[in-house]
Scaffold this motif. Structure first.
Motif, PDB file in Angstrom:
ATOM      1  N   GLY A 184      12.515  -2.453  -8.760  1.00 28.74           N
ATOM      2  CA  GLY A 184      11.498  -3.479  -8.567  1.00 28.74           C
ATOM      3  C   GLY A 184      10.152  -2.881  -8.193  1.00 28.74           C
ATOM      4  O   GLY A 184       9.811  -1.773  -8.606  1.00 28.74           O
ATOM      5  N   ALA A 185       9.388  -3.592  -7.366  1.00 27.58           N
ATOM      6  CA  ALA A 185       8.070  -3.132  -6.938  1.00 27.58           C
ATOM      7  C   ALA A 185       7.611  -3.986  -5.769  1.00 27.58           C
ATOM      8  O   ALA A 185       8.234  -5.010  -5.449  1.00 27.58           O
TER       9      ALA A 185
ATOM     10  N   ALA B  65       6.430   6.416   4.557  1.00 27.24           N
ATOM     11  CA  ALA B  65       6.422   5.583   5.756  1.00 27.24           C
ATOM     12  C   ALA B  65       5.346   4.517   5.620  1.00 27.24           C
ATOM     13  O   ALA B  65       4.470   4.579   4.752  1.00 27.24           O
ATOM     14  N   ILE B  66       5.418   3.520   6.524  1.00 27.16           N
ATOM     15  CA  ILE B  66       4.461   2.417   6.535  1.00 27.16           C
ATOM     16  C   ILE B  66       3.349   2.716   7.541  1.00 27.16           C
ATOM     17  O   ILE B  66       3.618   3.041   8.704  1.00 27.16           O
ATOM     18  N   ARG B  67       2.116   2.579   7.103  1.00 22.54           N
ATOM     19  CA  ARG B  67       0.978   2.754   8.005  1.00 22.54           C
ATOM     20  C   ARG B  67       0.518   1.381   8.481  1.00 22.54           C
ATOM     21  O   ARG B  67       0.103   0.543   7.670  1.00 22.54           O
TER      22      ARG B  67
ATOM     23  N   THR C 215       0.834  -1.201   0.000  1.00 22.15           N
ATOM     24  CA  THR C 215       0.000   0.000   0.000  1.00 22.15           C
ATOM     25  C   THR C 215       0.870   1.253   0.000  1.00 22.15           C
ATOM     26  O   THR C 215       0.614   2.205  -0.750  1.00 22.15           O
ATOM     27  N   ALA C 216       1.919   1.252   0.827  1.00 19.30           N
ATOM     28  CA  ALA C 216       2.847   2.385   0.855  1.00 19.30           C
ATOM     29  C   ALA C 216       3.544   2.546  -0.490  1.00 19.30           C
ATOM     30  O   ALA C 216       3.779   3.672  -0.954  1.00 19.30           O
ATOM     31  N   TRP C 217       3.873   1.408  -1.126  1.00 20.91           N
ATOM     32  CA  TRP C 217       4.505   1.476  -2.452  1.00 20.91           C
ATOM     33  C   TRP C 217       3.563   2.108  -3.468  1.00 20.91           C
ATOM     34  O   TRP C 217       3.948   3.008  -4.206  1.00 20.91           O
ATOM     35  N   ARG C 218       2.319   1.638  -3.464  1.00 21.26           N
ATOM     36  CA  ARG C 218       1.349   2.134  -4.431  1.00 21.26           C
ATOM     37  C   ARG C 218       1.061   3.621  -4.228  1.00 21.26           C
ATOM     38  O   ARG C 218       0.854   4.368  -5.183  1.00 21.26           O
TER      39      ARG C 218
END
Length: 421
Positions: A332-333, A299-301, A291-294
């Motif tokens: 990458g992804a 930061a990470i939630r 989700t953070a990548w998208r």
């Protein structure tokens, strides 16, 4: 065992091999080797730093067919083979021609860690954690776990003859509970998520002396075990790096350490320096990193996990931000798939390559398929996917999706009605 004490405890010379210190991943501050996991300056995570000797391919190849062939690159003593352990590693790397054809890939490999002693990659990290626990004179070997780690810690503790305590979410898959309870009487089921269990473990580690929690107060040493996946993949490919690799993401530690292994091999001149892409795989029901990548978030939630992929169900992944950094750096992804796609991934790998994977592996294969279909992964480049555990641990995930094609009487006439012949 404190997180921030900086005085080096009394340990024997060479107890941690070529490791020289614990270094903060955020500010670079270093502390002595000991049961520490948080930087005293900024409270960032600590990891092992080394003074590596000159190591050759021939020296590694002459070593045992387990992770200790790479002992010069790990925080373990030179006599590590003499200490009772489960001797994990050097698992098979299989060329997946059928799956590659199905997905339209030029060349695909499966690194199959389901053949480790307790049938998951966790045996690698636990072996390194056990070595650290011994050297730090721990009296109890423990962990919070989503299942595979509990199995590995319980088995390793039994082999080492040390008291072992494992904490798990009470809703964990029954096979994983049994696979831990058979090794230890001290299996504690906790009503809550893995994140709740992990918080409890951290509290116990702060209150009880002599407890080595593998993924809490000896986490820096534990995490280094995942590097051996990267070392083995490179060695089994003929001392070269793959073009692309897809790795499941729970805490994110495995992905970050495989990348660290590739970087170390390059720095040591053991493989040629070349570009490679790293991809992370999550299940949609617990996908804080994807989700953070998208969202291109910095930061990470944290999220509340709700997925059949329980071994990946860490809602607040400790290494999530580092996963983002690596996937961005390498081109990458990070992707996620639904629970139904996880099941489809399990069946796809089984029916194309004869490998029965658990839900984490189903997630990785399913994400690989999605990455190809969405054009995020180059089908013409050599690709590796990691299977982290055996499907017998998560039978419930596919029990309702597979079964007999027909139930018939024991006659040829009845058989002909099935349409199978």
């Amino acid at each position: 065992m404190s997180a921030v004490v900086t005085e080096r405890p009394t340990v024997r010379v060479g107890a941690f091999g070529n490791a020289k210190a614990l270094s903060c991943r955020e500010c670079g501050h270093q502390v002595g080797l000991g049961p520490f996991y948080a930087c005293p300056e900024c409270f960032g995570p600590l990891e092992v730093a080394y003074d590596f000797p000159h190591v050759t391919r021939e020296e590694i190849e002459a070593g045992p067919r387990n992770i200790w062939r790479y002992k010069a690159l790990l925080p373990v003593p030179s006599d590590i083979e003499e200490s009772p352990n489960t001797e994990p590693g050097f698992t098979r790397l299989l060329q997946a021609r059928n799956l590659a054809r199905e997905l339209g890939l030029a060349k695909l490999w499966v690194k199959d860690d389901s053949t480790n002693p307790t049938n998951s990659f966790k045996d690698r990290v636990v072996a390194c954690a056990l070595s650290a626990a011994r050297e730090l004179d721990a009296k109890v070997f423990a962990c919070p776990s989503t299942g595979n780690l509990a199995n590995a810690v319980a088995a390793a503790g039994a082999r080492a003859g040390i008291k072992t305590v494992v904490l798990i979410p009470s809703n964990l898959e029954q096979p994983k509970q049994v696979n831990s309870a058979v090794y230890t009487e001290q299996l504690v089921a906790v009503n809550g998520s893995y994140d709740d269990v992990n918080r409890l473990a951290s509290e116990i580690a702060g209150e009880e002396d002599g407890w080595a929690f593998v993924n809490v107060n000896v986490r820096p040493y534990y995490a280094e075990g995942s590097k051996t996946l990267g070392y083995e993949i490179a060695e089994q490919l003929g001392w070269r790096l793959p073009d692309q690799i897809v790795i499941p993401v729970a805490s994110g530690s495995q992905l970050t350490k495989v990348d660290k292994a590739f970087q170390e091999l390059i720095a040591l001149g053991l493989v040629e320096d070349k570009p490679y892409r790293v991809y992370g795989a999550q299940a949609t029901g617990c996908s804080p990193v994807s989700t953070a990548w998208r969202d291109d978030a910095p930061a990470i939630r944290p999220v509340k996990p709700d997925t059949i992929a329980k071994s990946l169900a860490i809602g607040n992944p400790a290494d999530g931000i580092y996963v983002l950094d690596i996937c961005r750096r390498t081109g990458g992804a990070v992707e996620d798939i639904t629970d139904e796609q996880v099941r489809e991934g399990i069946v796809l790998l089984a029916r194309t390559e004869g490998i029965f994977t658990e839900t984490a592996g189903g997630t990785t294969v399913g994400v690989l398929k999605k990455l190809v279909e969405t054009g995020q992964l180059d089908p013409d480049l050599e690709t590796v996917v990691i299977n982290t555990g055996h499907g017998l641990k998560t039978l419930d995930a596919v029990a309702g999706s597979v079964g007999p094609a027909a139930t018939i009487e024991p006659t040829y006439a009845a058989f002909t009605t099935t349409g199978i012949a």
